[in-house]
Design a protein around this motif. Structure first.
Motif, short mmCIF file in Angstrom:
data_model
loop_
_atom_site.label_atom_id
_atom_site.label_comp_id
_atom_site.label_asym_id
_atom_site.label_seq_id
_atom_site.Cartn_x
_atom_site.Cartn_y
_atom_site.Cartn_z
N VAL A 126 54.19 45.06 -11.55
CA VAL A 126 54.83 45.47 -10.30
C VAL A 126 56.60 45.53 -10.93
N HIS A 142 56.04 40.47 -8.16
CA HIS A 142 55.02 40.20 -7.20
C HIS A 142 55.09 38.53 -6.82
N LYS A 254 53.02 55.84 -5.67
CA LYS A 254 52.50 54.52 -5.35
C LYS A 254 53.37 53.33 -5.76
N ASN A 255 54.23 53.54 -6.89
CA ASN A 255 54.77 52.55 -7.47
C ASN A 255 56.23 52.20 -6.71
N LYS A 259 53.14 48.27 -0.11
CA LYS A 259 51.74 48.00 0.33
C LYS A 259 51.12 48.19 -1.14
N ASP A 260 51.04 49.16 -1.91
CA ASP A 260 50.41 49.63 -3.12
C ASP A 260 50.71 48.62 -4.26
N LEU A 262 51.74 45.62 -3.78
CA LEU A 262 51.27 44.33 -3.52
C LEU A 262 49.79 44.48 -4.07
N LYS A 263 49.00 45.49 -3.90
CA LYS A 263 47.79 45.46 -4.58
C LYS A 263 47.79 45.92 -6.01
N GLN A 264 48.53 46.18 -6.50
CA GLN A 264 48.77 46.69 -7.62
C GLN A 264 48.15 45.61 -9.12
N PHE A 266 45.46 44.21 -8.91
CA PHE A 266 44.02 44.20 -8.60
C PHE A 266 43.54 45.62 -8.82
N GLN A 267 44.17 46.42 -9.45
CA GLN A 267 44.18 47.98 -9.92
C GLN A 267 43.03 47.97 -11.20
N LYS A 268 42.57 49.08 -11.47
CA LYS A 268 41.71 49.29 -12.61
C LYS A 268 42.70 49.44 -13.76
#
Length: 280
Positions: A126, A142, A254-255, A259-260, A262-264, A266-268
């Motif tokens: 993040v 984060h 997205k960066n 919202k994105d 906060l989920k970063q 857990f991304q691939k």
């Protein structure tokens, strides 16, 4: 020095907030006047996600501050830790050593581990996925990372045996330094280079924000540059070659979305590209 120590021993929360807001405002104005890069962006719009994560960082650190206070009081009361085991030294040297060691545990070591342990790197992403690094990037962490950083600092206080005055002094210095090194300000290369032999300079830290390895995995320090030089993690990259971000997470939209972000963690994750144009 005694006056400074006494002040930070009982520094009000309002004063710590002033340091945060005042430093941010100062470097915000300064980078608007003497920018390193003339970003084509809406400054306030870019700042929104960064300020959101600054707020979460503040909330987490204030919520857990009682642990720092309790640990600092315990090590002093029980004469525990490095500072309490060494022979008596002048107060200025005692304070310098305390801040220097806290900078190692709370900043350098925490940062190094975050880059080397994959799950922690995903959390730390993040901070790195800001494509327009400026002073608001300083506390773009984060919430999980805020807890991780706090844990390393707490461990440092325990091992070093740091009184609360030095803890608050270190945290205040760390805050101002991270705002300074992330600020989009232009100084002469010569002056920046001289600074980098003692403290982390803006150019030195911005090398760490280059989008490709091995530069991403270098220059982990926050206040003092000695740790990077001592452990061989110092690298130099000419500022004109800087490209911010992370090569395997290139989507700037997205960066820039809370919202994105906060989920970063857990991304691939894809294997990053190793740059071949390393400068000495």
């Amino acid at each position: 020095m005694e006056t400074i120590i006494n002040y930070f021993e009982t520094i009000p929360s309002s004063h710590r907030s002033i340091i945060l807001v005042g430093g941010l405002a100062f470097f915000w104005i300064l980078e608007s006047g003497v920018p390193l890069f003339k970003f084509r962006y809406k400054k306030w719009q870019h700042a929104i996600p960064n300020l959101f994560f600054t707020l979460t960082t503040v909330i987490i650190n204030f919520s857990l501050a009682w642990l720092l206070l309790g640990t600092a009081d315990w090590v002093v009361a029980n004469d525990f830790g490095i500072l309490n085991w060494i022979p008596e030294i002048p107060l200025w040297l005692y304070a310098l050593l305390g801040v220097l060691l806290l900078d190692f545990f709370g900043a350098y070591l925490a940062h190094y581990v975050e880059h080397k342990v994959k799950p922690l790197w995903m959390v730390h992403l993040v901070h790195h996925t800001d494509h327009k690094v400026d002073t608001t990037t300083a506390n773009r962490h984060h919430p999980i990372e805020s807890v991780i950083r706090f844990t390393f600092t707490l461990f440092g206080v325990f091992v070093i045996g740091t009184p609360i005055a030095l803890v608050f002094l270190y945290q205040s210095m760390s805050l101002v330094f991270t705002q300074f090194t992330h600020a989009n300000i232009k100084m002469s290369k010569g002056f920046d280079k001289v600074l980098s032999y003692v403290i982390v300079s803006p150019d030195m830290h911005k090398t760490h924000h280059h989008y490709r390895l091995p530069y991403t995995d270098s220059n982990y320090g926050n206040i003092f540059s000695i740790w990077d030089r001592l452990f061989g993690t110092y690298l130099y990259l000419d500022r004109e070659k800087l490209v911010y971000g992370v090569d395997v997470f290139p989507d700037e939209a997205k960066n820039s979305n809370i919202k994105d972000l906060l989920k970063q963690p857990f991304q691939k994750y894809e294997k990053p590209t190793l740059s071949t144009d390393v400068e000495e």
